[in-house]
Write a protein that holds these residues in place. Structure first.
Motif, PDB file in Angstrom:
ATOM      1  N   THR A 116      28.336  -6.072   6.593  1.00 34.63           N
ATOM      2  CA  THR A 116      29.694  -6.480   6.224  1.00 34.63           C
ATOM      3  C   THR A 116      30.129  -5.841   4.911  1.00 34.63           C
ATOM      4  O   THR A 116      31.277  -5.424   4.765  1.00 34.63           O
ATOM      5  N   GLU A 117      29.207  -5.729   3.952  1.00 33.67           N
ATOM      6  CA  GLU A 117      29.549  -5.074   2.683  1.00 33.67           C
ATOM      7  C   GLU A 117      29.870  -3.591   2.885  1.00 33.67           C
ATOM      8  O   GLU A 117      30.853  -3.083   2.336  1.00 33.67           O
ATOM      9  N   VAL A 118      29.035  -2.920   3.667  1.00 30.31           N
ATOM     10  CA  VAL A 118      29.230  -1.485   3.882  1.00 30.31           C
ATOM     11  C   VAL A 118      30.532  -1.224   4.626  1.00 30.31           C
ATOM     12  O   VAL A 118      31.306  -0.330   4.257  1.00 30.31           O
ATOM     13  N   THR A 119      30.809  -2.009   5.668  1.00 27.97           N
ATOM     14  CA  THR A 119      32.052  -1.793   6.415  1.00 27.97           C
ATOM     15  C   THR A 119      33.268  -2.152   5.576  1.00 27.97           C
ATOM     16  O   THR A 119      34.309  -1.491   5.675  1.00 27.97           O
ATOM     17  N   HIS A 120      33.161  -3.186   4.740  1.00 26.59           N
ATOM     18  CA  HIS A 120      34.292  -3.539   3.870  1.00 26.59           C
ATOM     19  C   HIS A 120      34.567  -2.409   2.872  1.00 26.59           C
ATOM     20  O   HIS A 120      35.725  -2.029   2.650  1.00 26.59           O
ATOM     21  N   ASN A 121      33.496  -1.866   2.276  1.00 25.50           N
ATOM     22  CA  ASN A 121      33.682  -0.763   1.326  1.00 25.50           C
ATOM     23  C   ASN A 121      34.251   0.481   2.023  1.00 25.50           C
ATOM     24  O   ASN A 121      35.132   1.157   1.476  1.00 25.50           O
TER      25      ASN A 121
ATOM     26  N   TRP B 281      35.238  15.841  -0.721  1.00 24.36           N
ATOM     27  CA  TRP B 281      35.685  14.573  -0.163  1.00 24.36           C
ATOM     28  C   TRP B 281      35.287  14.480   1.309  1.00 24.36           C
ATOM     29  O   TRP B 281      34.834  13.427   1.767  1.00 24.36           O
ATOM     30  N   ARG B 282      35.439  15.583   2.040  1.00 21.94           N
ATOM     31  CA  ARG B 282      35.065  15.563   3.458  1.00 21.94           C
ATOM     32  C   ARG B 282      33.570  15.351   3.647  1.00 21.94           C
ATOM     33  O   ARG B 282      33.149  14.627   4.554  1.00 21.94           O
ATOM     34  N   ARG B 283      32.754  15.975   2.802  1.00 24.19           N
ATOM     35  CA  ARG B 283      31.310  15.748   2.879  1.00 24.19           C
ATOM     36  C   ARG B 283      30.979  14.289   2.572  1.00 24.19           C
ATOM     37  O   ARG B 283      30.174  13.658   3.261  1.00 24.19           O
ATOM     38  N   ASP B 284      31.630  13.741   1.536  1.00 27.42           N
ATOM     39  CA  ASP B 284      31.406  12.332   1.193  1.00 27.42           C
ATOM     40  C   ASP B 284      31.832  11.414   2.334  1.00 27.42           C
ATOM     41  O   ASP B 284      31.167  10.412   2.625  1.00 27.42           O
ATOM     42  N   TYR B 285      32.934  11.757   2.990  1.00 27.47           N
ATOM     43  CA  TYR B 285      33.431  10.965   4.113  1.00 27.47           C
ATOM     44  C   TYR B 285      32.418  10.966   5.252  1.00 27.47           C
ATOM     45  O   TYR B 285      32.098   9.915   5.823  1.00 27.47           O
ATOM     46  N   LYS B 286      31.870  12.128   5.574  1.00 25.59           N
ATOM     47  CA  LYS B 286      30.866  12.208   6.636  1.00 25.59           C
ATOM     48  C   LYS B 286      29.595  11.455   6.263  1.00 25.59           C
ATOM     49  O   LYS B 286      28.995  10.781   7.106  1.00 25.59           O
ATOM     50  N   VAL B 287      29.188  11.546   5.008  1.00 25.99           N
ATOM     51  CA  VAL B 287      27.995  10.816   4.557  1.00 25.99           C
ATOM     52  C   VAL B 287      28.237   9.317   4.665  1.00 25.99           C
ATOM     53  O   VAL B 287      27.369   8.564   5.133  1.00 25.99           O
ATOM     54  N   ASP B 288      29.417   8.857   4.253  1.00 27.20           N
ATOM     55  CA  ASP B 288      29.722   7.430   4.340  1.00 27.20           C
ATOM     56  C   ASP B 288      29.768   6.959   5.789  1.00 27.20           C
ATOM     57  O   ASP B 288      29.348   5.840   6.101  1.00 27.20           O
ATOM     58  N   GLN B 289      30.281   7.806   6.698  1.00 27.35           N
ATOM     59  CA  GLN B 289      30.271   7.459   8.116  1.00 27.35           C
ATOM     60  C   GLN B 289      28.834   7.295   8.616  1.00 27.35           C
ATOM     61  O   GLN B 289      28.530   6.341   9.343  1.00 27.35           O
TER      62      GLN B 289
ATOM     63  N   ILE C 134      26.220   6.531   6.840  1.00 23.69           N
ATOM     64  CA  ILE C 134      25.636   5.332   6.232  1.00 23.69           C
ATOM     65  C   ILE C 134      26.034   4.099   7.034  1.00 23.69           C
ATOM     66  O   ILE C 134      25.201   3.231   7.330  1.00 23.69           O
ATOM     67  N   VAL C 135      27.305   4.022   7.431  1.00 22.51           N
ATOM     68  CA  VAL C 135      27.765   2.888   8.239  1.00 22.51           C
ATOM     69  C   VAL C 135      27.025   2.860   9.575  1.00 22.51           C
ATOM     70  O   VAL C 135      26.587   1.795  10.034  1.00 22.51           O
ATOM     71  N   LYS C 136      26.835   4.035  10.193  1.00 22.69           N
ATOM     72  CA  LYS C 136      26.120   4.076  11.476  1.00 22.69           C
ATOM     73  C   LYS C 136      24.678   3.618  11.335  1.00 22.69           C
ATOM     74  O   LYS C 136      24.171   2.871  12.182  1.00 22.69           O
ATOM     75  N   VAL C 137      24.001   4.046  10.275  1.00 27.36           N
ATOM     76  CA  VAL C 137      22.597   3.663  10.081  1.00 27.36           C
ATOM     77  C   VAL C 137      22.475   2.161   9.852  1.00 27.36           C
ATOM     78  O   VAL C 137      21.613   1.492  10.446  1.00 27.36           O
ATOM     79  N   VAL C 138      23.349   1.607   9.014  1.00 27.40           N
ATOM     80  CA  VAL C 138      23.291   0.165   8.745  1.00 27.40           C
ATOM     81  C   VAL C 138      23.624  -0.619  10.010  1.00 27.40           C
ATOM     82  O   VAL C 138      23.000  -1.653  10.298  1.00 27.40           O
ATOM     83  N   GLN C 139      24.561  -0.114  10.797  1.00 22.69           N
ATOM     84  CA  GLN C 139      24.916  -0.774  12.052  1.00 22.69           C
ATOM     85  C   GLN C 139      23.747  -0.731  13.040  1.00 22.69           C
ATOM     86  O   GLN C 139      23.456  -1.724  13.716  1.00 22.69           O
TER      87      GLN C 139
END
Length: 171
Positions: A133-138, A92-100, A102-107
């Protein structure tokens, strides 16, 4: 050159570098220490490093693309299986870091487009803005309101509460 020049006024340059006139017969201690350091420390260490580098260059691992196997989710762990709990938490922690990330790259993509397009970014960067907006909402729906001590268990409970609320609205 003419042959009738005055050799006393224009002496010939020396043919070789002059030998240093030693003041003493004792050897230079700085030279001895530098040679001692070179042969006892520097040469073995450099040789060892060169050997290791030559071995590592043959089979070069890629550290920045480390692959982790997917482990069972918390819902799939047996009761009392603490190793499974730990692995699921680390997943879960690895997934959380990956999702963070992803948000940074899209931003970053959205900001680069805004910078590039200037005042007309609303029209020309519509796809980047929509994607952001989709990525941040998810991300917010999954990880938002978990607090400072977020964990896989808290995230699972939040997801469960969201599912219960959705079922209550449909019924």
């Amino acid at each position: 050159m003419p042959t009738d020049y005055d050799k006393g006024a224009y002496p010939e340059p020396p043919r070789q570098t002059p030998v240093v006139d030693k003041q003493t017969a004792l050897p230079n201690p700085a030279l001895i220490l530098s040679k001692l350091f070179y042969y006892s420390v520097d040469l073995p260490v450099t040789t060892f490093r060169d050997v290791v580098d030559s071995i590592r260059s043959k089979n070069k691992p890629v550290y920045f693309h480390q692959k982790f196997r997917r482990v069972p989710d918390l819902t799939e762990c047996q009761q009392g299986d603490y190793l499974c709990y730990y692995e699921a938490e680390m997943q879960w922690r690895r997934d959380y870091k990956v999702d963070q990330e992803i948000v940074k790259v899209v931003q970053e993509r959205m900001r680069a487009c805004q910078q590039r397009e200037g005042s007309s970014y609303q029209q020309n960067c519509a796809t980047e803005i929509q994607q952001f907006t989709e990525v941040t909402h998810n991300f917010q729906s999954r990880y938002g309101d978990l607090g400072a001590y977020a964990s896989g268990r808290k995230c699972l409970m939040k997801q469960k509460e969201r599912m219960i609320a959705a079922q209550a609205q449909t019924a």
